[in-house]
Write a protein that holds these residues in place. Structure first.
Motif: not given
Length: 531
Positions: A6-10, A122-124, A174-178, A182-183
């Motif tokens: 919950a704390s790392t949510r965008t 990115i959204l999920l 890769a996008l999930q890692y980035l 970012i989050r």
């Protein structure tokens, strides 16, 4: 430090912006594919195997994306994970049908799945992003297997499908890692922003409540920041839209021209000596001036302790060396005055000796009382009730003929002071007012007025008389020890009164009252102030 999901949510704002871009992109890509399908550019490449399937799939996909865009716009681009999953599922199904209608992966439509699956990752969350990437990969591979079985495909198509699946997983991972990085960075930035805002609010409250006055003057010379202590010390004329007092401006000008060090002394409008410290605040738009304003009482109190210690030694010597011979002189003069052989002018001389001996003895008593003065013990009082009781006690101890006018508000005035010491101060000032009123008008009259001054943000007590007031030439000397303009006083009354006021953290100064009468004013600290 670990963080929960919950704390790392965008953050909501970034999430909505990305969802809006995704919705617009989905509609735009559908319209572009329709345009390419009907143009010469896409002839034979898009929809070459089944034009009808390609066309109807694009029409349904365009209408569906239009509906999603309207729905998201009305909901301010807020969507639940299930709704986002439905959008990605429709994208995967539509692109699989378009790939089939175009004859396979050679049309290049399979690479459009990369964009949709990347947005979904990115959204999920991580698991759902990987799930839709797996669905898209299995769908492409299954489609190529079906074509191979039906005789329309080759083994090369299976390899291409596998390569596209690997590319999908690599891109999504890769996008999930980035996006996780970012989050995490956004979370740290948000926490730091909240901490900075908290520290700023805390600093503002500390500055506002601190006893030291804080004043920031901008490049234009007008105040940018003023706390309550600065307003109380420098006076009500200090306002944010006006230039500071002339004395302060001169002190700052002398400091900036390096004619004086980074501190100065300034006399406030209530007669209190203020200690100023200057500092530069450098910023892009110019240099501001930070001014710390302090009541100079701390230094005065330190000097006062040394002075009282010296007075203690001095008065001990005076009591031993002066009072005994003075008593002998006074006693001899009294015995001489009782002689029946003295002429009238000789009796007048003995009277002078007796009066002056009493005056010297009173000076010694005052100095000894000052050196033996105990430290103040301020307590909380209602000044209104205390003054009423004080007037009753004062009148009981004097002869008739004294007129004392008492002006008090209906509301209580909560203040802190030592009752015994304040009684001595008010008694001294009241006797002084009665005396000067009698000299000026022949009538012993004094007015005592207590009230709360909102401009100074403190309680004030005025003792007024009907006299002409203190001459301008003497105003700087009236509180100095042994200064007197008469021939009967010791010159210690006002000095002792101010010393007692300073012991109670109050100000005593002379001014003209609102009704233009000569007035000695006492300013009290708040009842909740720390002593």
């Amino acid at each position: 430090m670990s963080t929960s999901p919950a704390s790392t949510r965008t953050p909501p704002i970034q999430h909505r912006q990305l969802l809006r871009i995704c919705a617009v992109y989905r509609l735009a890509i559908a319209l572009v594919l329709l345009g390419v399908f009907y143009s010469d550019v896409g002839a034979g490449a898009l929809g070459g195997f089944s034009p009808a399937l390609f066309f109807y799939t694009l029409v349904v996909y365009t209408l569906l994306n239009s509906g999603w865009l309207v729905f998201l716009h009305k909901s301010a681009y807020r969507a639940r994970p299930m709704q986002i999953g439905m959008m990605l599922s429709s994208d995967i199904l539509a692109f699989l049908l378009l790939i089939e209608a175009s004859g396979g992966l050679n049309s290049g439509l399979g690479y459009l799945l990369l964009i949709n699956c990347s947005i979904g990752s990115i959204l999920l969350d991580r698991r759902m992003g990987a799930f839709f990437a797996a669905i898209a990969s299995l769908g492409v591979i299954g489609l190529q297997l079906f074509n191979l079985v039906s005789g329309r495909g080759t083994t090369q198509d299976i390899v291409a499908a596998g390569g596209l699946g690997l590319l999908l997983f690599a891109t999504v991972s890769a996008l999930q890692y980035l996006s996780a990085r970012i989050r995490s960075a956004n979370l740290r930035a948000e926490l730091q922003s909240r901490q900075a805002a908290h520290l700023q609010r805390l600093a503002e409250q500390i500055i506002e409540r601190m006893d030291t006055g804080v004043l920031v003057l901008g490049t234009s010379g007008k105040p940018e920041l003023i706390n309550q202590a600065a307003e109380r010390l420098l006076g009500p004329q200090l306002q944010a839209d006006k230039a500071p007092p002339d004395g302060l401006c001169r002190s700052i000008g002398a400091w900036r021209s390096k004619k004086t060090p980074g501190h100065a002394l300034l006399r406030g409008e209530n007669g209190v000596e203020l200690h100023l410290n200057f500092a530069d605040l450098r910023h892009d738009s110019g240099n501001s001036t930070l001014v710390f304003v302090e009541d100079n009482r701390k230094l005065t109190e330190a000097a006062q302790k040394l002075k009282l210690a010296s007075l203690g030694h001095l008065t001990a010597s005076i009591a031993h060396e002066v009072r005994n011979p003075l008593a002998a002189i006074s006693h001899a003069a009294q015995l001489l005055s009782e002689s029946s052989h003295l002429r009238q002018e000789e009796r007048h001389l003995t009277d002078i000796i007796c009066r002056q001996s009493q005056r010297v003895n009173q000076i010694i008593e005052n100095v000894m009382q000052l050196s033996r003065r105990r430290a103040g013990d301020p307590q909380e009082y209602d000044l209104t009730a205390w003054l009423e009781q004080f007037i009753q006690d004062f009148r009981a101890g004097t002869t008739g003929g004294d007129e004392i006018e008492l002006e008090l508000p209906e509301a209580p005035l909560r203040t802190r002071f030592d009752a015994a010491q304040m009684a001595q101060v008010v008694t001294n000032l009241t006797e002084n007012a009665l005396h000067h009123s009698q000299i000026a008008t022949g009538r012993r009259h004094a007015a005592i007025c207590a009230y709360y001054n909102p401009q100074r943000d403190c309680t004030q007590l005025d003792i007024k008389d009907s006299g002409p007031g203190v001459p301008e030439a003497h105003r700087s000397q009236i509180f100095e020890p042994f200064f007197t303009t008469g021939n009967k006083g010791s010159g210690l009354g006002l000095y002792i009164a101010r010393e007692l006021c300073e012991a109670n953290k109050t100000n005593l100064y002379h001014c003209r009252s609102a009704d233009n009468k000569s007035c000695f004013r006492i300013e009290f600290v708040h009842a909740f102030s720390v002593t």
